[in-house]
Write an enzyme that holds these catalytic residues in place. Structure first.
Site, PDB file in Angstrom:
ATOM      1  N   ASP A 130      -1.077  -6.023  -0.220  1.00  0.00           N
ATOM      2  CA  ASP A 130      -1.473  -5.361   1.025  1.00  0.00           C
ATOM      3  C   ASP A 130      -2.973  -5.092   1.044  1.00  0.00           C
ATOM      4  O   ASP A 130      -3.534  -4.583   0.067  1.00  0.00           O
ATOM      5  CB  ASP A 130      -0.763  -4.000   1.140  1.00  0.00           C
ATOM      6  CG  ASP A 130       0.446  -4.053   2.051  1.00  0.00           C
ATOM      7  OD1 ASP A 130       0.538  -4.976   2.882  1.00  0.00           O
ATOM      8  OD2 ASP A 130       1.297  -3.149   1.925  1.00  0.00           O
ATOM      9  N   GLU A 146      -1.755  -5.388   8.513  1.00  0.00           N
ATOM     10  CA  GLU A 146      -0.975  -4.844   9.628  1.00  0.00           C
ATOM     11  C   GLU A 146      -1.676  -5.093  10.959  1.00  0.00           C
ATOM     12  O   GLU A 146      -2.889  -4.920  11.064  1.00  0.00           O
ATOM     13  CB  GLU A 146      -0.795  -3.322   9.431  1.00  0.00           C
ATOM     14  CG  GLU A 146       0.010  -2.977   8.187  1.00  0.00           C
ATOM     15  CD  GLU A 146       0.207  -1.466   8.008  1.00  0.00           C
ATOM     16  OE1 GLU A 146      -0.184  -0.680   8.903  1.00  0.00           O
ATOM     17  OE2 GLU A 146       0.756  -1.085   6.964  1.00  0.00           O
ATOM     18  N   GLU A 167       8.797  -4.211  10.694  1.00  0.00           N
ATOM     19  CA  GLU A 167       9.261  -2.929  10.159  1.00  0.00           C
ATOM     20  C   GLU A 167       9.810  -2.043  11.271  1.00  0.00           C
ATOM     21  O   GLU A 167       9.156  -1.817  12.297  1.00  0.00           O
ATOM     22  CB  GLU A 167       8.102  -2.225   9.431  1.00  0.00           C
ATOM     23  CG  GLU A 167       8.517  -0.880   8.842  1.00  0.00           C
ATOM     24  CD  GLU A 167       7.566  -0.325   7.806  1.00  0.00           C
ATOM     25  OE1 GLU A 167       6.585  -1.019   7.430  1.00  0.00           O
ATOM     26  OE2 GLU A 167       7.784   0.817   7.362  1.00  0.00           O
ATOM     27  N   ASP A 219       0.840  -1.206   0.000  1.00  0.00           N
ATOM     28  CA  ASP A 219       0.000   0.000   0.000  1.00  0.00           C
ATOM     29  C   ASP A 219       0.876   1.258   0.000  1.00  0.00           C
ATOM     30  O   ASP A 219       0.363   2.375  -0.049  1.00  0.00           O
ATOM     31  CB  ASP A 219      -1.021  -0.010   1.153  1.00  0.00           C
ATOM     32  CG  ASP A 219      -0.385  -0.044   2.527  1.00  0.00           C
ATOM     33  OD1 ASP A 219       0.853  -0.162   2.615  1.00  0.00           O
ATOM     34  OD2 ASP A 219      -1.147   0.045   3.516  1.00  0.00           O
ATOM     35  N   SER A 220       2.216   1.050  -0.003  1.00  0.00           N
ATOM     36  CA  SER A 220       3.127   2.160  -0.269  1.00  0.00           C
ATOM     37  C   SER A 220       2.890   2.703  -1.675  1.00  0.00           C
ATOM     38  O   SER A 220       3.412   3.768  -2.026  1.00  0.00           O
ATOM     39  CB  SER A 220       4.589   1.716  -0.107  1.00  0.00           C
ATOM     40  OG  SER A 220       4.823   0.509  -0.807  1.00  0.00           O
ATOM     41  N   LYS A 270      -1.502  -9.365   2.765  1.00  0.00           N
ATOM     42  CA  LYS A 270      -0.771  -8.954   3.980  1.00  0.00           C
ATOM     43  C   LYS A 270      -1.614  -7.917   4.699  1.00  0.00           C
ATOM     44  O   LYS A 270      -2.253  -7.077   4.043  1.00  0.00           O
ATOM     45  CB  LYS A 270       0.603  -8.369   3.611  1.00  0.00           C
ATOM     46  CG  LYS A 270       1.345  -7.743   4.789  1.00  0.00           C
ATOM     47  CD  LYS A 270       2.814  -7.461   4.489  1.00  0.00           C
ATOM     48  CE  LYS A 270       3.111  -6.130   3.862  1.00  0.00           C
ATOM     49  NZ  LYS A 270       2.647  -4.943   4.607  1.00  0.00           N
TER      50      LYS A 270
HETATM   51  O1  KIV Z   1       3.546  -1.094   1.706  1.00  0.00           O
HETATM   52  C1  KIV Z   1       4.719  -1.488   1.759  1.00  0.00           C
HETATM   53  O2  KIV Z   1       5.548  -1.212   0.874  1.00  0.00           O
HETATM   54  C2  KIV Z   1       5.119  -2.300   2.898  1.00  0.00           C
HETATM   55  C3  KIV Z   1       6.583  -2.577   3.054  1.00  0.00           C
HETATM   56  C4  KIV Z   1       7.259  -1.383   3.593  1.00  0.00           C
HETATM   57  C5  KIV Z   1       6.822  -3.768   3.896  1.00  0.00           C
HETATM   58  O3  KIV Z   1       4.307  -2.704   3.661  1.00  0.00           O
END
Ligand code: KIV
Length: 272
Positions: free
Chosen positions: A91, A123, A190, A52-53, A121
């Site tokens: 994510d 959080e 992280e 989600d980056s 994934k």
């Molecule tokens: O969204 C992302 O890129 C991440 C990584 C920093 C692990 O969750």
């Protein structure tokens, strides 16, 4: 599915677990589009994270919170089309799993059905355990993410190192055990102290992938645009830049502009 094409042996959650047992390090990077995913996969990466980056590096948002499920599905679909070998993890965006485990399952099912990715994934630890259990019960592989969890930035108030104090470190280890016991196939840690990340890696049986968590984890992940030097003005201690693509791209584009302005492009061989 990002599975076997010809002789290519696809990475599976089972193979990742074997890698941990053998002590073979796992390499993971983000990707958000077809062209980059083809390059990253072709280079031999083990896991591609459609992070989600994307909210930051693709959409230009300050935080990861605004990205939607539809946007993540768009990015993930594009990535999956470019991948032959890597395990593709997507994510789950903010707001699609925290409130209610039924909504979490619906979100995860949409990701799996509409993208062809291999896993999701999300959080958090104990507070999202019910959602994780429900998604896993539907047969969807889940990767956890503990430590600095950027979707909680407004709670933390800082992107600083997490779990430096004993109480938070104890909770993190407890959460990692819960996630592993629930059946998560892996956990991202992280921005936490290296010693804590190494301890968690020894205590849980599933692969632990670090970002800013030192060298004692089973593998490493970085944001592709950061390690390629495309992003500017972001240089945390943990980030190693493997290229300066910002400069390379800027030079190429400036060169092109000059050629067009001076009538040097196209030349006679570049026309019909
Ligand atoms: O969204 C992302 O890129 C991440 C990584 C920093 C692990 O969750």
């Amino acid at each position: 599915m990002s599975a076997v094409a010809g002789e290519v042996r696809a990475v599976t959650t089972y193979r990742l677990s074997e890698m941990k047992q053998r002590g073979e390090k796992i390499a993971m990077l983000t990707s958000y589009d077809y062209s980059m995913a083809q390059i990253v996969d072709g280079a031999g990466i083990d896991i591609i994270l459609v992070g989600d980056s994307a909210a930051n590096v693709m959409a230009g948002y300050e935080t990861t919170l605004p990205i939607t499920l539809d946007m993540m599905i768009y990015h993930a679909r594009s990535v999956v089309r470019g991948v032959k070998r890597a395990l593709v993890v997507v994510d789950m965006p903010f707001g699609t799993y925290q409130g209610n485990s039924k909504i979490a399952l619906d979100s995860a099912i949409r990701i799996m059905k509409e993208t062809g990715a291999d896993a999701v994934k999300l959080e958090g630890g104990e507070e999202v355990l019910e959602s994780i259990q429900r998604i896993l019960a539907a047969g969807i592989p889940v990767m956890g993410h503990l430590g600095l969890t950027p979707q909680s930035i407004h709670k933390f108030g800082t992107y600083g190192v997490r779990a430096k104090e004993k109480a938070e470190a104890d909770k993190l280890l407890h959460d990692a055990r819960l996630l592993a016991d629930a059946g998560c196939f892996g956990i991202v840690l992280e921005k936490i102290p290296a010693a804590l990340a190494e301890l968690v890696t020894k205590k849980v049986p599933v692969p632990v992938i670090g970002i800013g968590a030192g060298k004692g984890t089973d593998g490493q992940v970085l944001v592709l645009h950061d390690m390629l030097g495309i992003t500017q003005g972001f240089s945390p201690r943990f980030l190693r830049r493997y290229a300066d693509l910002h400069t390379v791209m800027n030079d190429a584009i400036s060169h092109y502009i000059t050629d067009v302005k001076e009538g040097d492009f196209p030349n006679e061989k570049e026309q019909y």
